[in-house]
Enzyme design. Sequence first.
Site, PDB file in Angstrom:
ATOM      1  N   GLU A  58      81.379  45.596  29.846  1.00 46.03           N
ATOM      2  CA  GLU A  58      82.493  45.281  29.075  1.00 46.03           C
ATOM      3  C   GLU A  58      83.327  46.773  29.067  1.00 46.03           C
ATOM      4  OE1 GLU A  58      80.002  47.540  26.373  1.00 46.03           O
ATOM      5  OE2 GLU A  58      79.622  45.666  27.955  1.00 46.03           O
TER       6      GLU A  58
ATOM      7  N   HIS B   4      76.407  48.072  30.796  1.00 52.27           N
ATOM      8  CA  HIS B   4      77.680  47.595  29.982  1.00 52.27           C
ATOM      9  C   HIS B   4      78.722  47.080  30.563  1.00 52.27           C
ATOM     10  CE1 HIS B   4      76.062  48.417  25.841  1.00 52.27           C
ATOM     11  NE2 HIS B   4      75.501  49.265  26.480  1.00 52.27           N
TER      12      HIS B   4
ATOM     13  N   CYS C 277      71.734  45.180  27.606  1.00 54.04           N
ATOM     14  CA  CYS C 277      70.888  46.237  27.417  1.00 54.04           C
ATOM     15  C   CYS C 277      69.747  45.985  26.371  1.00 54.04           C
ATOM     16  CB  CYS C 277      72.173  47.239  26.485  1.00 54.04           C
ATOM     17  SG  CYS C 277      71.567  48.905  26.388  1.00 54.04           S
TER      18      CYS C 277
END
Length: 373
Positions: free
Chosen positions: A353, A351, A269
């Site tokens: 995760e 993202h 990001c």
Amino acid sequence: MQKVWIYLENGTFLEANSFGATGTSVGEIVFNTSLTGYQEIITDPSYAGQFVTFTMPEIGNVGVNEEDMESKTAYCKGVLVRNYHHEHSNFRAQGDLDALLKEHNVLGICNIDTRYLTKMLRDEGAMMMIASTEVSSKEELAKKLSESPRIEDINYIKEVSTKEPYVHKFGAWNHEELAYNKAMMSDKKVVVVDFGVKRNILNELVQSGLEVEVIPSTFKAEDLIARFEAKEIGGIFLSNGPGDPLTLREEKEEVQKLIDANIPMFAICLGHQMLSIAHGFDTYKLKFGQHGGNHPVANPDNVVEITAQNHNYNVPDNIIEIAEITHQNLFDNTIEGVKYKNKEIFSVQHHPEASPGPHESKYIFDEFAKIVK
């Protein structure tokens, strides 16, 4: 519920009900299309300085809990929801969203047409707004908004970054601190530069077998280069974070030094954007950004991954001069991941995760761990 009044910089003036904290807040309004995970979104440091409009109409129904906190507090300015549910039902719940927002001084706005707001933002783009439980005058709200700094003029990294280094020892599914054998981990340690890192990113780095040390955004590259050359660390991770990356001039200079030192690096990001800027390719602002848990991305094997995203800025297409595009957004064809040529440096915009499923991106952490080890 109290009344709350909202004024947007395009002249829109609205009245709604409030929950959570009271007062007056100014920030940028964006919309998020995720169907679940409102607590993770609210406590994501990348939302610092922003109001989040949820397109999911029912918010609050599963309560909140300590495990789903992505940081120690909630940094967003406020949330806008169609229907807020104070009564929650979930076996993991430890409290309600109203109490969480009050604890962290975040405005909650409900009984408002979020479909109308989302369509407005889609057509006109993200914009600044002010919300208040104290001021009901449209003219006074407009004056306060015009006198307030814009989000791109504020360095929110200083607010969200850790002030002191620390070691993170929790895995993705292990809520007990993991014990490290220092002799075994000497070649597996990474340093995370905290621009506003999410806790789940740290969890996944640990889960991939790395020892994780988190340091402030005010780091000095010379210190990290010396530690790398002494084989104390094996790589560096640049985290996500809020705001306009072009305002981070001092941080850019330090990242440039890390690049010149040929240290293995991975970024997500804002960190992804920082690597682009440090290589000489400035980012640009998207019209309304990409915020949600349903964004399809094509990976290097041309397999579609469903990703979670939260960003208003993107790296430019001409970065192909120095990097290979590894991931691409199938909604708008923007760049989602790159691998820099002749370097052990790669990054993604989304993202990995966040686990939106069904085909996910967590393998990226393992790829980084292989490089570090």
